[in-house]
Design a protein around this motif. Sequence first.
Motif, short mmCIF file in Angstrom:
data_model
loop_
_atom_site.label_atom_id
_atom_site.label_comp_id
_atom_site.label_asym_id
_atom_site.label_seq_id
_atom_site.Cartn_x
_atom_site.Cartn_y
_atom_site.Cartn_z
N PHE A 45 0.83 -1.20 0.00
CA PHE A 45 0.00 0.00 0.00
C PHE A 45 0.87 1.26 0.00
CE2 PHE A 45 -2.40 3.32 2.24
CZ PHE A 45 -3.51 3.40 1.42
N ARG A 46 1.91 1.24 0.83
CA ARG A 46 2.80 2.40 0.88
C ARG A 46 3.52 2.62 -0.45
NH1 ARG A 46 5.28 1.18 6.92
NH2 ARG A 46 3.57 2.16 8.11
N ALA A 47 3.89 1.52 -1.09
CA ALA A 47 4.54 1.64 -2.40
C ALA A 47 3.59 2.25 -3.42
CB ALA A 47 5.02 0.27 -2.88
N ARG A 48 2.32 1.84 -3.37
CA ARG A 48 1.32 2.42 -4.28
C ARG A 48 1.14 3.91 -4.02
NH1 ARG A 48 -4.02 -0.13 -3.44
NH2 ARG A 48 -4.64 1.27 -5.12
N VAL A 49 1.09 4.27 -2.73
CA VAL A 49 0.94 5.69 -2.36
C VAL A 49 2.11 6.50 -2.90
CG1 VAL A 49 0.94 7.31 -0.42
CG2 VAL A 49 -0.48 5.26 -0.33
N ALA A 50 3.33 5.96 -2.75
CA ALA A 50 4.52 6.67 -3.22
C ALA A 50 4.48 6.87 -4.73
CB ALA A 50 5.78 5.91 -2.82
N LYS A 51 4.02 5.85 -5.46
CA LYS A 51 3.94 5.97 -6.91
C LYS A 51 2.90 7.00 -7.32
CE LYS A 51 5.52 1.29 -8.03
NZ LYS A 51 5.18 -0.01 -8.64
#
Length: 224
Positions: free
Chosen positions: A9-15
């Motif tokens: 989820f955090r990776a998606r937010v960063a992208k």
Amino acid sequence: MNIDAVDDFRARVAKHAALADPARLRIVDLLTLGDFSPTELQAELGMPSNLLSHHLRALEDAGLVIRRRSEADRRRSYIRLAAGALEGLVPGVEHGARRVLFVCTRNSARSQLAAALWRQVSAIPSVSAGTHPADRIAQGAIEVARRHGMDLADLPPRTLEQVAGEGDFVVTVCDSAHEELGGLGGVHWSVPDPLRLGTEEAFEQAFQDIAHRISDLSPRVLTA
């Protein structure tokens, strides 16, 4: 929510945060087609180098892009999309073409493989050529093609002048060819030369790299 799910989820937010900037979204749109050097991105975007560097760092930090050094000029680097960078985000149709022309230096491996792979997934014709063609196709290319159900054995390397035609959508698959040809247009894929190592693994990696890129590009090219 477990730890893996939180990390995803955090990776998606960063992208999404990185792509929220119009300039960075435009950079990623360009990279969905092929690889660009920072200088080429500057020219495409009309952006000063310090601002481009800022945007590229943000995209790298978000795991969206990676860099690799040119095999032709080690002072130069190319930016490409990271594997899986845009999962769930599919760009639309971008180009119309009468034919797709794949170009490398010797027309003995990467461009021949690319043209053969393209024919498996698209009704748009494909051909290949070299800026300085070899006498014959590399044995490693013939062997990796056979392992994947394709036959390159009887195809002769040809010059760009023999093959190029009006309406071709040009894809360079070799840093040397791309840098030699300069303003030819089309897109560039910075695929490492398998002949440098000459191993079965090197040819397999080149094959997989090209196959992945073709699967991404083919839905975005329509018959002109």
